[in-house]
Design a protein around this motif. Structure first.
Motif, PDB file in Angstrom:
ATOM      1  N   GLU A 195       0.829  -1.204   0.000  1.00 29.65           N
ATOM      2  CA  GLU A 195       0.000   0.000   0.000  1.00 29.65           C
ATOM      3  C   GLU A 195       0.869   1.262   0.000  1.00 29.65           C
ATOM      4  N   LYS A 196       1.970   1.245   0.757  1.00 36.01           N
ATOM      5  CA  LYS A 196       2.867   2.397   0.802  1.00 36.01           C
ATOM      6  C   LYS A 196       3.508   2.640  -0.561  1.00 36.01           C
ATOM      7  N   ILE A 197       3.853   1.550  -1.244  1.00 35.99           N
ATOM      8  CA  ILE A 197       4.474   1.676  -2.566  1.00 35.99           C
ATOM      9  C   ILE A 197       3.479   2.245  -3.568  1.00 35.99           C
ATOM     10  N   VAL A 198       2.258   1.699  -3.570  1.00 37.99           N
ATOM     11  CA  VAL A 198       1.239   2.169  -4.507  1.00 37.99           C
ATOM     12  C   VAL A 198       0.936   3.653  -4.290  1.00 37.99           C
ATOM     13  N   THR A 199       0.837   4.052  -3.026  1.00 36.89           N
ATOM     14  CA  THR A 199       0.532   5.448  -2.697  1.00 36.89           C
ATOM     15  C   THR A 199       1.654   6.387  -3.124  1.00 36.89           C
ATOM     16  N   SER A 200       2.893   5.923  -3.037  1.00 38.05           N
ATOM     17  CA  SER A 200       4.051   6.787  -3.284  1.00 38.05           C
ATOM     18  C   SER A 200       4.525   6.785  -4.732  1.00 38.05           C
ATOM     19  N   LEU A 201       4.075   5.845  -5.540  1.00 39.27           N
ATOM     20  CA  LEU A 201       4.533   5.760  -6.927  1.00 39.27           C
ATOM     21  C   LEU A 201       4.326   7.068  -7.710  1.00 39.27           C
ATOM     22  N   PRO A 202       3.172   7.731  -7.587  1.00 40.23           N
ATOM     23  CA  PRO A 202       3.005   8.987  -8.346  1.00 40.23           C
ATOM     24  C   PRO A 202       4.055  10.040  -8.011  1.00 40.23           C
ATOM     25  N   HIS A 203       4.490  10.076  -6.744  1.00 38.05           N
ATOM     26  CA  HIS A 203       5.515  11.049  -6.345  1.00 38.05           C
ATOM     27  C   HIS A 203       6.850  10.739  -7.033  1.00 38.05           C
ATOM     28  N   ALA A 204       7.200   9.450  -7.126  1.00 36.73           N
ATOM     29  CA  ALA A 204       8.442   9.058  -7.799  1.00 36.73           C
ATOM     30  C   ALA A 204       8.357   9.349  -9.296  1.00 36.73           C
ATOM     31  N   ILE A 205       7.192   9.077  -9.879  1.00 36.18           N
ATOM     32  CA  ILE A 205       7.008   9.321 -11.316  1.00 36.18           C
ATOM     33  C   ILE A 205       7.137  10.805 -11.627  1.00 36.18           C
ATOM     34  N   ASN A 206       6.595  11.642 -10.756  1.00 32.51           N
ATOM     35  CA  ASN A 206       6.666  13.090 -10.976  1.00 32.51           C
ATOM     36  C   ASN A 206       8.096  13.615 -10.943  1.00 32.51           C
ATOM     37  N   LYS A 207       9.001  12.849 -10.328  1.00 32.14           N
ATOM     38  CA  LYS A 207      10.396  13.285 -10.227  1.00 32.14           C
ATOM     39  C   LYS A 207      11.291  12.671 -11.304  1.00 32.14           C
ATOM     40  N   LEU A 208      10.719  11.950 -12.250  1.00 32.60           N
ATOM     41  CA  LEU A 208      11.514  11.353 -13.319  1.00 32.60           C
ATOM     42  C   LEU A 208      12.326  12.420 -14.044  1.00 32.60           C
ATOM     43  N   ASP A 209      13.640  12.164 -14.142  1.00 29.81           N
ATOM     44  CA  ASP A 209      14.541  13.157 -14.727  1.00 29.81           C
ATOM     45  C   ASP A 209      15.806  12.455 -15.196  1.00 29.81           C
ATOM     46  N   VAL A 210      16.386  12.922 -16.289  1.00 28.18           N
ATOM     47  CA  VAL A 210      17.630  12.311 -16.783  1.00 28.18           C
ATOM     48  C   VAL A 210      18.771  12.542 -15.806  1.00 28.18           C
ATOM     49  N   ASN A 211      18.642  13.529 -14.948  1.00 24.89           N
ATOM     50  CA  ASN A 211      19.677  13.830 -13.949  1.00 24.89           C
ATOM     51  C   ASN A 211      19.344  13.268 -12.570  1.00 24.89           C
ATOM     52  N   GLY A 212      18.528  12.237 -12.521  1.00 20.69           N
ATOM     53  CA  GLY A 212      18.088  11.691 -11.245  1.00 20.69           C
ATOM     54  C   GLY A 212      18.980  10.626 -10.644  1.00 20.69           C
ATOM     55  N   TRP A 213      20.208  10.473 -11.153  1.00 19.29           N
ATOM     56  CA  TRP A 213      21.079   9.381 -10.716  1.00 19.29           C
ATOM     57  C   TRP A 213      21.479   9.474  -9.239  1.00 19.29           C
ATOM     58  N   GLN A 214      21.848  10.661  -8.770  1.00 19.06           N
ATOM     59  CA  GLN A 214      22.338  10.790  -7.400  1.00 19.06           C
ATOM     60  C   GLN A 214      21.241  10.448  -6.385  1.00 19.06           C
ATOM     61  N   ASP A 215      20.045  10.966  -6.578  1.00 27.22           N
ATOM     62  CA  ASP A 215      18.942  10.639  -5.674  1.00 27.22           C
ATOM     63  C   ASP A 215      18.636   9.145  -5.717  1.00 27.22           C
ATOM     64  N   ALA A 216      18.681   8.552  -6.906  1.00 27.27           N
ATOM     65  CA  ALA A 216      18.422   7.119  -7.026  1.00 27.27           C
ATOM     66  C   ALA A 216      19.489   6.301  -6.313  1.00 27.27           C
ATOM     67  N   ALA A 217      20.735   6.770  -6.373  1.00 30.60           N
ATOM     68  CA  ALA A 217      21.827   6.075  -5.688  1.00 30.60           C
ATOM     69  C   ALA A 217      21.571   6.015  -4.185  1.00 30.60           C
ATOM     70  N   TRP A 218      21.002   7.078  -3.618  1.00 32.97           N
ATOM     71  CA  TRP A 218      20.618   7.068  -2.203  1.00 32.97           C
ATOM     72  C   TRP A 218      19.386   6.197  -1.983  1.00 32.97           C
ATOM     73  N   GLY A 219      18.471   6.221  -2.931  1.00 32.58           N
ATOM     74  CA  GLY A 219      17.193   5.542  -2.750  1.00 32.58           C
ATOM     75  C   GLY A 219      17.239   4.038  -2.762  1.00 32.58           C
ATOM     76  N   ILE A 220      18.349   3.442  -3.225  1.00 30.06           N
ATOM     77  CA  ILE A 220      18.430   1.973  -3.281  1.00 30.06           C
ATOM     78  C   ILE A 220      19.242   1.380  -2.132  1.00 30.06           C
ATOM     79  N   LEU A 221      19.746   2.211  -1.197  1.00 32.66           N
ATOM     80  CA  LEU A 221      20.635   1.715  -0.141  1.00 32.66           C
ATOM     81  C   LEU A 221      19.872   1.038   0.997  1.00 32.66           C
ATOM     82  N   THR A 222      20.564   0.121   1.697  1.00 36.43           N
ATOM     83  CA  THR A 222      20.027  -0.471   2.937  1.00 36.43           C
ATOM     84  C   THR A 222      21.038  -0.203   4.059  1.00 36.43           C
ATOM     85  N   THR A 223      21.927  -1.181   4.358  1.00 37.90           N
ATOM     86  CA  THR A 223      22.916  -0.962   5.421  1.00 37.90           C
ATOM     87  C   THR A 223      24.157  -0.240   4.906  1.00 37.90           C
ATOM     88  N   ASP A 224      24.174   0.113   3.630  1.00 32.44           N
ATOM     89  CA  ASP A 224      25.295   0.845   3.048  1.00 32.44           C
ATOM     90  C   ASP A 224      25.537   2.148   3.818  1.00 32.44           C
TER      91      ASP A 224
END
Length: 404
Positions: A126-155
Motif C-alpha cells: 500500500e505504501k508503494i502504490v501510494t508513493s509511486l506517483p511522487h516518484a514518477i513526478n520526479k523522473l529526470d535524466v539527472n536523477g542518478w544521485q537521488d536514485a543512488a541514495w534511494g536503493i541503499l540499505t545498510t550501506d
C-alpha cells in the motif's frame, strides 16, 4: 565505516533514460526508499540474477518479464526484500508492476520490480502504490544521485560510476549505480546494480555483454560468503546514440571493456563499504591449470574467517593463508613449487616460509588499508582475481542489530 576516500561521481545523463526517487516510509520514515526508472521506447534490457533457490518474488517476476516482453520501466524499493513471502509476495510484486505500468501507459510485463531489505516480511505494498506517483513526478535524466541514495540499505555511502568514451568522433555514455554491503558473495551478492548506456544494441548482445562484465566484476566479490535472495544486475541500452554495437565489432570491444571497468568500480565500491570493513583485499591467483581452480584457491582465502580476522587485527599470521590454499581442493597440488606473496613480500616458497621473508615486512603490508595476496600455482596460464574484506567487530554488531 568504509575503506578509502569517497570520490565524487559526475553522473553523465543517459539520453532516453530517466530516474525518479521518493520517500515511501517502507522501513524508516523520511528516508528515500522508492525509485522508478523509465527507458524510451525501443530500448533493450538484460539482467543477471541470484542463483539462490529461494529467490525473491521480484526476481522471479523480472526473469519472466524479460523473457516474455521488452521491459521499459523499473520499480525498486528498499527496506523489505519481499523474499520468503510465498504467493502473497508474488501478488505484491505484480501489483507494483501493474500500478507503474498503468501510470506510464505500458503493459505490466514491461515493468521490472526489485526489492531489497529484510527477508520474510510482507511487503507494505500500500505504501508503494501510494508513493509511486511522487516518484514518477520526479523522473529526470539527472536523477542518478537521488536514485543512488534511494536503493541503499545498510550501506554507509552511495556507489556510482560514469564514463564517456569516444569512438571515431562520436561519444557514448555509460552510467551506473549499485548497492550492497553485507550478505555478499557470488553468484551475485545482496546487491542491486543498474547500468544504462545510450548505444544501440540488440537484446541478445546486451545480455551477452552483461554476462561477460558481471563475471569479471560482481561475480568476483565477497564480504561474508552469504548469497542473497534478491541479487539483480540490469543493463539498459536506450539506443538514443547513433552508435550501434551490432554493426561494429571494434565498438563492441571498446564498449565491453568500458562496461567491465565500470562494473568493477561499482563492485569494488560494494566491497569497500562491506559491513564493518576496515580493509580492501585483493586475492590474485595465477598459474592455474584453469579458471575454476584459481577461483577455488581465491575463495578459500577470501572466505576464511581466520584470515579475515587476522586482516582486521593487522596480524601477519601467514600460516592461515598457507592453510587455506592447502584445503582449497585443487587436485594434486604441489606445495613445493607454488609461491605465495603478501603484498610485494615473498611469503611461501618450497613448501614453507620463504628465506627472505621477515615479520617486519609482513607487518608493513598488514598495516595498510589495501592489501594484495598473490598465489602462483605454477600449473598453467589461467589467472583470476577476487576482492574481499576483513571481518571486524562491527560486522557482528551490524548484523545482530539488523532488524532493530
Amino acid at each position: 565505516m568504509a575503506v578509502g576516500l569517497l570520490a565524487e561521481v559526475k553522473y553523465h545523463p543517459i539520453a532516453g533514460f530517466q530516474l525518479g526517487t521518493t520517500d515511501a516510509s517502507i522501513k524508516i520514515p523520511g528516508r528515500k526508499d522508492l525509485v522508478v526508472m523509465q527507458a524510451q521506447a525501443g530500448s533493450s534490457m538484460a539482467g543477471v540474477f541470484t542463483t539462490n533457490a529461494f529467490c525473491a518474488a521480484p526476481v522471479q517476476l523480472c526473469r519472466r518479464h524479460l523473457q516474455d516482453d521488452s521491459p521499459l520501466a523499473l520499480v525498486i524499493n528498499t527496506g523489505n526484500a519481499n523474499a520468503g513471502t510465498g504467493a502473497a509476495g508474488n501478488a505484491d510484486a505484480l501489483t507494483s508492476c501493474n500500478e507503474l505500468a498503468q501510470a506510464l501507459n505500458l503493459n505490466s510485463s514491461q515493468v521490472l520490480p526489485f526489492s531489497t531489505g529484510v527477508i520474510g516480511e510482507k511487503l507494505p505494498i500500500e505504501k508503494i502504490v501510494t508513493s509511486l506517483p511522487h516518484a514518477i513526478n520526479k523522473l529526470d535524466v539527472n536523477g542518478w544521485q537521488d536514485a543512488a541514495w534511494g536503493i541503499l540499505t545498510t550501506d554507509t555511502r552511495t556507489k556510482g560510476a560514469s564514463v564517456q568514451i569516444e569512438h571515431f568522433g562520436q561519444t557514448f555514455s555509460l552510467t551506473g549505480i549499485s548497492k550492497g554491503s553485507g550478505m555478499i558473495r557470488p553468484n551475485m551478492a545482496t546487491m542491486l546494480a543498474f547500468v544504462a548506456t545510450d548505444v544501440q544494441c540488440s537484446p541478445t548482445l546486451t545480455q551477452d555483454l552483461l554476462n561477460q562484465a558481471v563475471n569479471q566484476s560482481f561475480n568476483r566479490i565477497t564480504v561474508d560468503g552469504d548469497m542473497s535472495t534478491n541479487d539483480s544486475c540490469i543493463l539498459i541500452a536506450t539506443g538514443a546514440s547513433e552508435l550501434c554495437l551490432d554493426e561494429d565489432s571494434e565498438l563492441v570491444a571498446k564498449f565491453s571493456k568500458a562496461l567491465t571497468e565500470l562494473m568493477q568500480q561499482l563492485a569494488h565500491a560494494i566491497v569497500r563499504d562491506g559491513e564493518g570493513a576496515t580493509k580492501f583485499i585483493s586475492v590474485e591467483v595465477e598459474g592455474g591449470a584453469n579458471s575454476e581452480e584459481c577461483l577455488q584457491v581465491a575463495y578459500a582465502i577470501a572466505h576464511s574467517p581466520l584470515i579475515k580476522t587476522a586482516m582486521f587485527a593487522s596480524d601477519p599470521n601467514w600460516g592461515r593463508i598457507l592453510n587455506a590454499v592447502g584445503y582449497s581442493g585443487v587436485p594434486n597440488l604441489d606445495v613445493n613449487t607454488l609461491t605465495i606473496h603478501l603484498g610485494d613480500s615473498l611469503l611461501v616458497d618450497q613448501g614453507g616460509c620463504a628465506n627472505s621473508y621477515t615479520e617486519a615486512a609482513g607487518q608493513k603490508v598488514m598495516d595498510q588499508e589495501e592489501i594484495t595476496i598473490r598465489v602462483d600455482l605454477k600449473r598453467g596460464d589461467a589467472k583470476e582475481t577476487v576482492w574481499t574484506t576483513d571481518l571486524s567487530y562491527d560486522y557482528v554488531k551490524i548484523n545482530a542489530d539488523y532488524r532493530s
